[in-house]
Design a protein around this motif. Structure first.
Motif, PDB file in Angstrom:
ATOM      1  N   LEU A 202     -18.555  63.514  45.411  1.00 38.77           N
ATOM      2  CA  LEU A 202     -19.211  62.214  45.297  1.00 38.77           C
ATOM      3  C   LEU A 202     -18.519  61.195  46.186  1.00 38.77           C
TER       4      LEU A 202
ATOM      5  N   ILE B  72     -26.436  58.919  40.562  1.00 39.91           N
ATOM      6  CA  ILE B  72     -26.702  60.152  39.825  1.00 39.91           C
ATOM      7  C   ILE B  72     -27.116  59.823  38.400  1.00 39.91           C
TER       8      ILE B  72
ATOM      9  N   MET C 102     -23.560  56.834  46.236  1.00 38.20           N
ATOM     10  CA  MET C 102     -24.413  57.848  45.616  1.00 38.20           C
ATOM     11  C   MET C 102     -24.807  57.388  44.213  1.00 38.20           C
TER      12      MET C 102
ATOM     13  N   SER D 265     -26.600  66.536  35.870  1.00 35.82           N
ATOM     14  CA  SER D 265     -26.828  65.438  36.812  1.00 35.82           C
ATOM     15  C   SER D 265     -27.823  65.826  37.886  1.00 35.82           C
ATOM     16  N   HIS D 266     -28.463  64.813  38.435  1.00 36.75           N
ATOM     17  CA  HIS D 266     -29.237  64.957  39.671  1.00 36.75           C
ATOM     18  C   HIS D 266     -29.153  63.639  40.430  1.00 36.75           C
ATOM     19  N   TRP D 267     -29.446  63.696  41.739  1.00 38.66           N
ATOM     20  CA  TRP D 267     -29.496  62.470  42.538  1.00 38.66           C
ATOM     21  C   TRP D 267     -30.657  61.599  42.067  1.00 38.66           C
TER      22      TRP D 267
ATOM     23  N   LEU E 202     -29.151  59.864  50.912  1.00 42.87           N
ATOM     24  CA  LEU E 202     -28.281  60.207  49.797  1.00 42.87           C
ATOM     25  C   LEU E 202     -27.343  59.067  49.415  1.00 42.87           C
TER      26      LEU E 202
ATOM     27  N   TYR F 158     -26.786  69.438  47.432  1.00 43.99           N
ATOM     28  CA  TYR F 158     -25.749  69.421  46.406  1.00 43.99           C
ATOM     29  C   TYR F 158     -24.492  70.166  46.843  1.00 43.99           C
TER      30      TYR F 158
ATOM     31  N   ASP G 171     -33.913  62.912  43.385  1.00 44.40           N
ATOM     32  CA  ASP G 171     -33.867  62.445  44.766  1.00 44.40           C
ATOM     33  C   ASP G 171     -33.324  63.537  45.689  1.00 44.40           C
TER      34      ASP G 171
END
Length: 446
Positions: free
Chosen positions: A383, A389, A387, A361-363, A182, A374, A370
């Motif tokens: 955060l 995003i 990271m 948002s997403h990783w 992550l 969450y 990814d």
């Protein structure tokens, strides 16, 4: 490669792969082992395969690029805690499909402690796992589970010479591994930055090429040519090129329709570089000029995106960013007299239900969506630096009669890749224009 191509970043070095494995090993009980298979070739049709792409978790720990490999981690083993099994050297097959590293090459090139070719795998695996009590593996991988069950059965039926009991329990390795993935290292950020730059150049190329009468797949061809021309391995995911009303289909990948004068086209596409993903969405007018209604909606989405990016910093959450985007989109639609507060449902809830049905948002990393939880301790995760995003607000206006005619059927999304830093954030995809004036100027270049 074009003369203006950004410098190619250095690959991740062996010491970083060793540190990743060390961190995972140190999190395990001393009587445990990890069994992690790599990816295999997948048949496309009859005797031809899809291009090989290594499993992301396996790549993260090894960097090893060949199919049908197996990683075994053994805390405290004196002869070496990292053992790799790989394809056998086979001169006849290598003539057809390319050179193989073999066991010696795996140790020399990829820095594992010990390696064996797959022909020796079963005999060595039983020796390596004897006396281990818990086997960590990806429990969602059916092939890994089948292998683990077979090994457990064989260990239980053979005379056990170890002091400890034979292997009895399975545990999931992915939560620990995905927690590591992550937060990105400096080397990973460099690769993601490069993937973002390649992706941005591709979006610029598609804008310059666009004109009424082309097909969506022709812009897809421009994008994917640029991905490869600049050193990417191709798309990080199926490219979306959605003209007109197709932009209201969030994962539209048919890409077969003509691009029509007066419509917008939404492109969601990113390059993969050294297995790391870029992910950009831009929306622009096919004929080079936004109509007043298109521009008005576009500015609502752009303002919401810019405010969300400005809010990215350590300590905030993706949930807070999403709430801010929904609030800004709702305020924009109210200002355009598309929405009002009727007392039964707030503009924010109408936006989330009707015009903006996805998250903000997403990783981002080795996978375009990814890995990593969450939530942490039951709460939205804060955060932290390292990271990465996406920030991707959108508005998707249906053809409903209760909407003003000028706004019906318009779909807009704007997406950038953002790395969290100690001071705030870095936009990795800023080379793709998104201001109205910059987009129209680029479209004038064609």
């Amino acid at each position: 490669m074009p003369l203006d191509a950004p410098p190619r970043p250095s690959p991740i070095d062996l010491d970083e792969y060793r540190r990743r494995r060390r961190r995972l090993i140190d999190a395990l009980p001393t009587d445990a082992a990890v069994l992690l298979p790599g990816a295999s070739l997948v048949i496309r049709s009859r005797d031809s395969e899809f291009p090989f792409r290594q499993d992301s978790d396996f790549h993260y720990l090894t960097g090893f690029p060949e199919p049908d490999a197996l990683l075994v981690l053994l805390p405290g083993r004196a002869e070496g805690e990292c053992v790799l099994f790989c394809q056998d050297r086979d001169p006849a097959m290598e003539t057809w499909t390319g050179r193989r590293l073999g066991a010696e090459g795996a140790v020399r090139v990829h820095g594992v402690d010990q390696a064996f070719e797959n022909a020796e795998r079963d005999a060595h695996l039983l020796e390596l796992l004897e006396g281990r009590v818990t086997l960590y593996l990806p429990l969602g991988d059916a092939s890994a589970l089948r292998l683990a069950e077979r090994l457990r059965g064989e260990l239980l039926t053979r005379p056990c010479q170890a002091v400890q009991p034979p292997l009895l329990a399975f545990a999931d390795v992915t939560p620990m591994l995905h927690e590591q993935r992550l937060v990105k290292s400096d080397a990973e950020l460099a690769l993601l930055r490069h993937a973002g730059e390649i992706s941005a150049h591709a979006h610029c190329r598609a804008m310059r090429a666009c004109r009424p009468g082309l097909a969506e797949y022709q812009l897809q061809a421009e994008l994917e040519h640029e991905f490869r021309w600049r050193g990417g391995s191709g798309p990080a995911y199926a490219s979306i090129v959605a003209g007109g009303r197709n932009a209201g289909i969030l994962h539209y990948i048919d890409n077969r329709e003509p691009l029509c004068d007066g419509d917008l086209v939404l492109i969601d596409a990113g390059a993969e570089f050294d297995l790391y993903a870029g992910d950009i969405t831009r929306t622009f007018p096919v004929n080079g000029r936004f109509s007043p209604a298109q521009r008005a909606l576009y500015e609502v989405v752009l303002e919401a995106q810019e405010r969300a990016i400005a809010a990215v910093r350590p300590g905030t959450t993706l949930k807070a960013l999403h709430r801010g985007v929904v609030r800004d989109l709702a305020a924009g639609l109210v200002a355009l007299d598309i929405l009002g507060d009727d007392g039964e449902e707030t503009p924010e809830s109408i936006v989330a239900r009707r015009f903006y049905p996805h998250g903000t948002s997403h990783w981002l990393g080795l996978d375009v969506h990814d890995v990593g939880d969450y939530r942490q301790d039951g709460e939205p995760r804060c955060l932290t630096p390292g990271m990465v995003i996406t920030i991707e607000p959108g508005l998707y206006m249906p053809d409903d009669e209760d909407l003003p005619a000028a706004f019906r059927g318009i779909g807009i999304r704007i997406e950038d890749d953002v790395a969290v830093t100690a001071e705030g954030c870095e936009v990795l995809t800023r080379a793709a224009p998104k201001q109205v004036a910059d987009i129209e100027a680029l479209l004038d270049e064609k």
